[in-house]
Design a protein around this motif. Structure first.
Motif, mmCIF file in Angstrom:
data_model
loop_
_atom_site.group_PDB
_atom_site.id
_atom_site.type_symbol
_atom_site.label_atom_id
_atom_site.label_comp_id
_atom_site.label_asym_id
_atom_site.label_seq_id
_atom_site.Cartn_x
_atom_site.Cartn_y
_atom_site.Cartn_z
ATOM 1 N N LYS A 220 0.854 -1.200 0.000
ATOM 2 C CA LYS A 220 0.000 0.000 0.000
ATOM 3 C C LYS A 220 0.882 1.240 0.000
ATOM 4 C CE LYS A 220 -2.892 1.292 3.484
ATOM 5 N NZ LYS A 220 -3.961 0.904 4.415
ATOM 6 N N LYS A 222 0.960 5.587 0.159
ATOM 7 C CA LYS A 222 0.216 6.788 0.564
ATOM 8 C C LYS A 222 0.208 7.797 -0.570
ATOM 9 C CE LYS A 222 -0.743 5.593 4.737
ATOM 10 N NZ LYS A 222 -2.099 5.613 5.292
ATOM 11 N N ASP A 250 -3.800 4.924 -0.599
ATOM 12 C CA ASP A 250 -4.487 5.425 0.600
ATOM 13 C C ASP A 250 -4.338 6.940 0.677
ATOM 14 O OD1 ASP A 250 -5.593 5.838 3.067
ATOM 15 O OD2 ASP A 250 -4.210 4.538 4.179
ATOM 16 N N ASN A 252 -6.169 8.920 2.904
ATOM 17 C CA ASN A 252 -6.457 9.430 4.260
ATOM 18 C C ASN A 252 -7.367 10.664 4.279
ATOM 19 O OD1 ASN A 252 -3.697 7.838 4.618
ATOM 20 N ND2 ASN A 252 -4.837 7.813 6.538
ATOM 21 N N GLU A 276 -8.155 4.036 -0.798
ATOM 22 C CA GLU A 276 -8.633 4.005 0.592
ATOM 23 C C GLU A 276 -8.897 5.420 1.096
ATOM 24 O OE1 GLU A 276 -6.239 1.387 2.918
ATOM 25 O OE2 GLU A 276 -6.371 2.639 4.699
ATOM 26 N N GLU A 277 -9.954 5.593 1.841
ATOM 27 C CA GLU A 277 -10.342 6.873 2.429
ATOM 28 C C GLU A 277 -10.151 8.048 1.464
ATOM 29 O OE1 GLU A 277 -8.395 7.024 6.447
ATOM 30 O OE2 GLU A 277 -10.500 7.060 7.005
ATOM 31 N N GLU A 305 -11.174 2.807 8.751
ATOM 32 C CA GLU A 305 -10.322 3.023 9.926
ATOM 33 C C GLU A 305 -10.777 4.212 10.763
ATOM 34 O OE1 GLU A 305 -6.662 3.645 7.493
ATOM 35 O OE2 GLU A 305 -6.290 5.327 8.830
HETATM 36 MG MG MG Z 1 -5.493 3.987 5.859
#
Ligand code: MG
Ligand SMILES: C[C@H](O)[C@@H](O)CC(=O)C(=O)O
Length: 446
Positions: A220, A222, A250, A252, A276-277, A305
């Motif tokens: 994964k 960021k 991801d 966030n 993700e998010e 999360e």
């Molecule tokens: Mg995350």
């Protein structure tokens, strides 16, 4: 056998200065100090056993969660363990329904994190008293007993207790074989450790090379702060891992809904499995819009999360807003609320890929996902549990990873107990590590 009356609850603020090495950094949290509100409960049973529980935080604010734990402790101290676990659903409701404290929730924010820390300690103690790791305690419970731990309030329009019972009974078939399979092969994991946002290219390459050598096949990365940098980093990591390994992104919560769709479309060439998010964790309809727009590109939406509670998960499922559901062992109200979400995910046929990492999250959530596979989902398709390689050395029973899989813990409890030396040294602000840091000394950290 469960036993004893709870005589004491202590909570401490334990912080690790991970921000010094940019570990855990992402587009919204550039400098996290992985931390925990750490709870210890004692009973009057003469067995020397204690229950340890925690919730994960990012440094500042841990003191707020500590206050919330103290505020809730009146519901815990003097309670009989047998009374708690024989009607766990009631106890859960008592903690989440305090007529005054619920005003600063309800079932969200600091007060819910505090609920998680306390209940995680209760589950740890229960499993220790039964002499089993938590996953096995759950696997050995019959469906009725499991359901008696779940508060179905607010989710019966999506999952009734009768439906949950049926799911658990249907999953009894093949349970023994799945348990054997987990004990020999473990549960598949992916790593986030190579590509925190604050890591340099050189660090990313080094960590990725080592991870590939260690057998990792799912990575994964960021994203979300700068598009050109994301393109650069995604290209780098895709070149390193090759076309066949799996890549996830991801963000966030960094983007607006439209921005998320446009940004991820520009990263589609790197063939990510999920984003993700992408946006605010509360925006159920926003997630649904992003899911719909990205589906033709073969990119799913993952989130969870920072989902406060089972109600948000219910709505995400009802709105077809996610393709991968990420439970969190310390944000939801412990095992009790996670059981509700695992059962809803099964009904809506959405794979669960837990959030882990942080401090202690891998230790805890491995129990939940092992239980999910053995007794609820029965499937490994499109499923994997996050792994992050930080701070395990502070735990008495750290996770064991073999061939990129979580091996089922064998020690009794919920793997929540930290080493005494670690909780002392990293206590904020009086522990020796923080005393040195706060007085301007450089310290060497692993
Ligand atoms: Mg995350
Ligand atoms: C601040 C945390 O490190 C966060 O970036 C973790 C996360 O999003 C993940 O592990 O996924």
């Amino acid at each position: 056998m469960v036993r004893g009356r709870i005589t004491a609850l202590a909570v401490s603020d334990v912080r690790f200065p991970t921000s010094l090495g940019h570990h855990g950094s992402d587009a919204m949290h550039p400098d996290p100090d992985y931390s925990a509100a750490y709870v210890v409960i004692e009973t009057d049973a003469h067995d020397g056993l204690k229950g340890y529980g925690l919730t994960f935080t990012l440094g500042k604010g841990t003191e707020v969660v500590v206050c919330a734990v103290n505020a809730l402790s009146t519901h815990v101290v003097h309670k009989d363990m047998e009374e708690i676990v024989s009607n766990f659903r009631n106890f859960y409701r008592q903690l989440t329904s305090d007529g005054q404290l619920r005003w600063i929730g309800p079932e969200k924010g600091a007060v819910h994190l505090a609920t998680a820390a306390i209940l995680n300690a209760v589950w740890d103690l229960w499993a220790k008293q039964e002499g089993k790791p938590l996953w096995k305690l759950l696997v050995d419970m019959d469906p009725k007993q499991l359901l008696s731990c779940i508060d179905f309030r607010y989710i019966t329009d999506a999952l009734t207790e009768e439906e949950a019972y049926e799911i658990l009974v249907n999953s009894l078939l093949g349970k023994k074989e799945r348990e054997e399979q987990m004990l020999t092969r473990g549960y598949p994991a992916y790593t986030t450790s190579c590509a925190w946002l604050g890591y340099s290219d050189q660090q990313l390459k080094q960590l990725c090379t080592k991870a590939l050598k260690d057998g990792w096949t799912r990575f994964k990365v960021k994203v979300g702060a700068d598009l050109q940098d994301d393109i650069h980093r995604c290209r780098l990591i895709r070149e390193m891992i090759g076309p066949d390994n799996i890549l996830m992104l991801d963000a966030n919560q960094r983007w607006e809904v439209k921005e998320a769709i446009e940004w991820v479309t520009k990263l589609a060439e790197f063939k990510p499995l999920w984003i993700e998010e992408p946006t605010s964790p509360d925006d159920v309809l926003g997630h649904a819009a992003i899911s719909k727009a990205l589906a033709p590109l073969g990119i799913g939406v993952a989130t969870g999360e920072q989902c406060h509670n089972k109600v948000i998960f219910k709505q995400l499922l009802q709105a077809k807003a996610l393709s991968y559901l990420q439970i969190d062992s310390c944000r939801l109200g412990s095992v009790n609320e996670n059981l509700a979400v695992l059962l809803m995910a099964k009904k809506f046929q959405i794979p669960v890929c837990p959030h882990a990492g942080g401090v202690g999250l891998c230790e805890l959530v491995q129990h939940l996902i092992l239980f999910d596979y053995i007794a609820i989902s029965g499937s490994l398709e499109n499923r994997m549990c996050e792994y992050v390689d930080h701070l395990h050395e502070h735990f008495k029973y750290p996770v064991i990873i073999k061939k990129a899989c979580y091996m089922p813990p064998q020690d009794a409890g919920y793997s929540t107990e930290m080493k005494e030396d670690s909780t002392r040294k990293y206590q904020f602000p009086q522990g020796e590590v923080w005393q040195k840091l706060l007085s301007g000394h450089k310290i060497h950290l692993p």
